[in-house]
Design a protein around this motif. Structure first.
Motif, PDB file in Angstrom:
ATOM      1  N   UNK A 249       0.867  -1.179   0.000  1.00 63.10           N
ATOM      2  CA  UNK A 249       0.000   0.000   0.000  1.00 63.10           C
ATOM      3  C   UNK A 249       0.899   1.222   0.000  1.00 63.10           C
ATOM      4  N   UNK A 250       0.394   2.298  -0.550  1.00 66.35           N
ATOM      5  CA  UNK A 250       1.164   3.534  -0.654  1.00 66.35           C
ATOM      6  C   UNK A 250       0.459   4.658   0.097  1.00 66.35           C
ATOM      7  N   UNK A 251       1.267   5.581   0.603  1.00 64.22           N
ATOM      8  CA  UNK A 251       0.733   6.800   1.220  1.00 64.22           C
ATOM      9  C   UNK A 251       1.550   7.981   0.735  1.00 64.22           C
ATOM     10  N   UNK A 252       0.866   9.069   0.429  1.00 71.89           N
ATOM     11  CA  UNK A 252       1.581  10.323   0.205  1.00 71.89           C
ATOM     12  C   UNK A 252       0.748  11.460   0.757  1.00 71.89           C
ATOM     13  N   UNK A 253       1.380  12.601   0.907  1.00 80.23           N
ATOM     14  CA  UNK A 253       0.732  13.722   1.587  1.00 80.23           C
ATOM     15  C   UNK A 253      -0.413  14.308   0.784  1.00 80.23           C
ATOM     16  N   UNK A 254      -0.499  14.023  -0.501  1.00 74.67           N
ATOM     17  CA  UNK A 254      -1.602  14.530  -1.320  1.00 74.67           C
ATOM     18  C   UNK A 254      -2.807  13.596  -1.329  1.00 74.67           C
ATOM     19  N   UNK A 255      -2.558  12.293  -1.376  1.00 76.54           N
ATOM     20  CA  UNK A 255      -3.649  11.328  -1.553  1.00 76.54           C
ATOM     21  C   UNK A 255      -3.992  10.536  -0.296  1.00 76.54           C
ATOM     22  N   UNK A 256      -3.132  10.541   0.708  1.00 73.58           N
ATOM     23  CA  UNK A 256      -3.338   9.626   1.821  1.00 73.58           C
ATOM     24  C   UNK A 256      -3.037   8.204   1.385  1.00 73.58           C
TER      25      UNK A 256
ATOM     26  N   UNK B 143       1.726  -0.705  15.888  1.00 77.96           N
ATOM     27  CA  UNK B 143       2.233  -0.193  14.616  1.00 77.96           C
ATOM     28  C   UNK B 143       1.907   1.294  14.483  1.00 77.96           C
ATOM     29  N   UNK B 144       0.713   1.670  14.907  1.00 75.66           N
ATOM     30  CA  UNK B 144       0.332   3.086  14.876  1.00 75.66           C
ATOM     31  C   UNK B 144       1.185   3.915  15.838  1.00 75.66           C
ATOM     32  N   UNK B 145       1.459   3.383  17.031  1.00 74.80           N
ATOM     33  CA  UNK B 145       2.281   4.122  17.985  1.00 74.80           C
ATOM     34  C   UNK B 145       3.715   4.280  17.476  1.00 74.80           C
ATOM     35  N   UNK B 146       4.241   3.226  16.863  1.00 74.87           N
ATOM     36  CA  UNK B 146       5.576   3.319  16.288  1.00 74.87           C
ATOM     37  C   UNK B 146       5.606   4.372  15.184  1.00 74.87           C
ATOM     38  N   UNK B 147       4.565   4.386  14.348  1.00 72.39           N
ATOM     39  CA  UNK B 147       4.501   5.365  13.264  1.00 72.39           C
ATOM     40  C   UNK B 147       4.472   6.785  13.823  1.00 72.39           C
ATOM     41  N   UNK B 148       3.693   6.993  14.871  1.00 74.44           N
ATOM     42  CA  UNK B 148       3.597   8.330  15.451  1.00 74.44           C
ATOM     43  C   UNK B 148       4.950   8.786  15.972  1.00 74.44           C
ATOM     44  N   UNK B 149       5.700   7.881  16.623  1.00 73.99           N
ATOM     45  CA  UNK B 149       6.993   8.259  17.188  1.00 73.99           C
ATOM     46  C   UNK B 149       8.000   8.620  16.102  1.00 73.99           C
ATOM     47  N   UNK B 150       7.899   7.977  14.923  1.00 73.25           N
ATOM     48  CA  UNK B 150       8.854   8.242  13.849  1.00 73.25           C
ATOM     49  C   UNK B 150       8.300   9.200  12.796  1.00 73.25           C
ATOM     50  N   UNK B 151       7.234   9.944  13.181  1.00 77.01           N
ATOM     51  CA  UNK B 151       6.655  10.974  12.311  1.00 77.01           C
ATOM     52  C   UNK B 151       6.186  10.400  10.983  1.00 77.01           C
ATOM     53  N   UNK B 152       5.536   9.230  11.058  1.00 79.08           N
ATOM     54  CA  UNK B 152       5.029   8.545   9.877  1.00 79.08           C
ATOM     55  C   UNK B 152       3.508   8.499   9.949  1.00 79.08           C
ATOM     56  N   UNK B 153       2.811   8.285   8.839  1.00 81.14           N
ATOM     57  CA  UNK B 153       1.343   8.231   8.870  1.00 81.14           C
ATOM     58  C   UNK B 153       0.855   6.950   9.544  1.00 81.14           C
ATOM     59  N   UNK B 154      -0.265   7.046  10.211  1.00 80.65           N
ATOM     60  CA  UNK B 154      -0.856   5.880  10.877  1.00 80.65           C
ATOM     61  C   UNK B 154      -1.694   5.093   9.885  1.00 80.65           C
ATOM     62  N   UNK B 155      -1.401   3.804   9.763  1.00 74.78           N
ATOM     63  CA  UNK B 155      -2.241   2.923   8.957  1.00 74.78           C
ATOM     64  C   UNK B 155      -3.480   2.582   9.772  1.00 74.78           C
ATOM     65  N   UNK B 156      -4.685   2.776   9.240  1.00 75.12           N
ATOM     66  CA  UNK B 156      -5.886   2.421  10.008  1.00 75.12           C
ATOM     67  C   UNK B 156      -5.853   0.965  10.461  1.00 75.12           C
ATOM     68  N   UNK B 157      -6.330   0.723  11.686  1.00 73.97           N
ATOM     69  CA  UNK B 157      -6.347  -0.627  12.237  1.00 73.97           C
ATOM     70  C   UNK B 157      -7.072  -1.583  11.294  1.00 73.97           C
ATOM     71  N   UNK B 158      -8.208  -1.152  10.760  1.00 74.38           N
ATOM     72  CA  UNK B 158      -8.990  -2.023   9.884  1.00 74.38           C
ATOM     73  C   UNK B 158      -8.187  -2.425   8.648  1.00 74.38           C
ATOM     74  N   UNK B 159      -7.427  -1.482   8.083  1.00 75.84           N
ATOM     75  CA  UNK B 159      -6.622  -1.817   6.907  1.00 75.84           C
ATOM     76  C   UNK B 159      -5.484  -2.769   7.267  1.00 75.84           C
ATOM     77  N   UNK B 160      -4.868  -2.558   8.432  1.00 71.28           N
ATOM     78  CA  UNK B 160      -3.821  -3.468   8.896  1.00 71.28           C
ATOM     79  C   UNK B 160      -4.376  -4.887   9.006  1.00 71.28           C
ATOM     80  N   UNK B 161      -5.514  -5.033   9.660  1.00 69.52           N
ATOM     81  CA  UNK B 161      -6.096  -6.358   9.866  1.00 69.52           C
ATOM     82  C   UNK B 161      -6.511  -6.997   8.542  1.00 69.52           C
ATOM     83  N   UNK B 162      -7.134  -6.214   7.677  1.00 72.21           N
ATOM     84  CA  UNK B 162      -7.577  -6.759   6.391  1.00 72.21           C
ATOM     85  C   UNK B 162      -6.398  -7.186   5.539  1.00 72.21           C
TER      86      UNK B 162
END
Length: 370
Positions: A47-54, A107-126
């Protein structure tokens, strides 16, 4: 309609099946003796994330190389996080994951600490459910504690030479059939030279930099005849924190299951949390508090620490039979140097839940495939 199609239809993940999957014969040879991290299943999640599209372009695709520009941000500034969890085949052939939502939130907490976007829990599980279901034939039989180890990870992908957070990221999940990680109990080297984490640092995040910094200390432990290192705190080099890449626990003669409190320096392990909840079933009181290493030394000598073990997703529960210190004194042996009965019992209890042999009274198992 099959469960697979239902999940696919409800999820943002497209599915592109491998045009030339591993043959059943080759896969059977791999699963006959799975080795951690050596062979990978036919598919992976991306999956990809960028600041324009999420978040966008979520897919399950054939497993293969990633193409990276030499200026990829993570290669220069270390924005990378990961998780580790397992899928288990039960005796009836069904496949289950163990507490994946806890991994998703860490995973979300790690992302927050390293200034990265949080992957939604539902997407992680799916992303995990779809991948494991598609590659369910890669989940080994339960003999010998075999399992399918899952490695979700995310890293900064912007083409960037400049110290700031990346504006784009790739999320990926690999799956590898695995057996037992540690086959023998461990002796720990109390390193005088290295620290795992510092106050305000990344100790509570599951990021690659923490593990890279641990390698030299692990080598030092091996030079002193030990299988892993015991980390003390970085400020005073006095307080017990972790054991190698695992949490550490002590069984005491007065019935405590004692472990260092999470203080921002210690990874909040899924196995650690699970064992603290199982402790009362074994006549133990879970206790989380600061533990000075001098207390450990004293209580090993007077016999009031009776068992010690490390725990983690890969290692499950690994007995600790002794400590070696750099002060030139005698080695510290845990009790009689053998695997303790409560260590063995709580380890077996956890495995029995994971493999469906004991009741899951906590609702930890998530079914993936029949």
């Amino acid at each position: 309609m099959s469960r697979w199609h239902t999940l696919t239809d409800m999820s943002p993940f497209a599915v592109a099946e491998h045009p030339s999957p591993t043959s059943p014969e080759v896969r059977a040879d791999i699963l006959a003796a799975p080795t951690f991290g050596q062979h990978f299943t036919d598919h992976m999640t991306v999956a990809q994330w960028d600041s324009d599209q999420g978040w966008h372009d979520q897919a399950i695709v054939p497993q293969g190389p990633l193409q990276l520009h030499p200026s990829t941000a993570a290669l220069h500034y270390g924005q990378e996080i990961f998780e580790g969890l397992k899928a288990y085949r039960h005796d009836d052939g069904s496949v289950w994951m163990f507490r994946p939502e806890m991994n998703a939130r860490r995973f979300q907490r790690s992302a927050e600490r390293l200034a990265m976007p949080a992957l939604p829990v539902e997407d992680f599980l799916t992303s995990l459910q779809l991948l494991v279901d598609l590659d369910r034939d890669w989940v080994p039989s339960p003999e010998g504690e075999q399992n399918l180890y899952l490695r979700p990870f995310m890293f900064g992908t912007e083409h960037l030479i400049g110290v700031r957070a990346s504006h784009s990221y790739t999320y990926c999940v690999l799956a590898t059939p695995a057996g037992a990680y540690y086959s023998q109990p461990l002796k720990l080297w109390v390193t005088p030279n290295y620290s795992r984490a510092a106050v305000g640092g990344t100790g509570a995040a599951k990021c690659g930099g923490n593990y890279a910094a641990s390698l030299k200390a692990a080598d030092e432990a091996g030079e002193h005849g030990c299988g892993q290192v015991l980390w003390l705190d970085g400020a005073e080099h006095r307080w017990v924190e972790e054991c190698g890449t695992m949490n550490i626990m002590f069984v005491t003669s007065d019935g405590e299951l004692l472990t260092p409190a999470t203080n921002g320096n210690i990874l909040e392990g899924v196995t650690r949390d699970s064992l603290l909840q199982l402790a009362p079933d074994h006549g133990l009181r879970p206790v989380e508090r600061a533990i000075e290493f001098t207390e450990v030394q004293r209580r090993l000598l007077d016999g009031t620490i009776t068992e010690v073990f490390a725990c983690g997703t890969a290692a499950v529960v690994t007995p600790i039979t002794g400590f070696r210190t750099p002060d030139g004194g005698a080695d510290l042996t845990v009790a009689d140097g053998q695997v303790g009965p409560l260590t063995a019992a709580i380890r077996q209890h956890l495995l029995d839940i994971q493999y469906g042999r004991a009741a899951d009274q906590h609702g930890w198992l998530v079914k993936v495939s029949d």
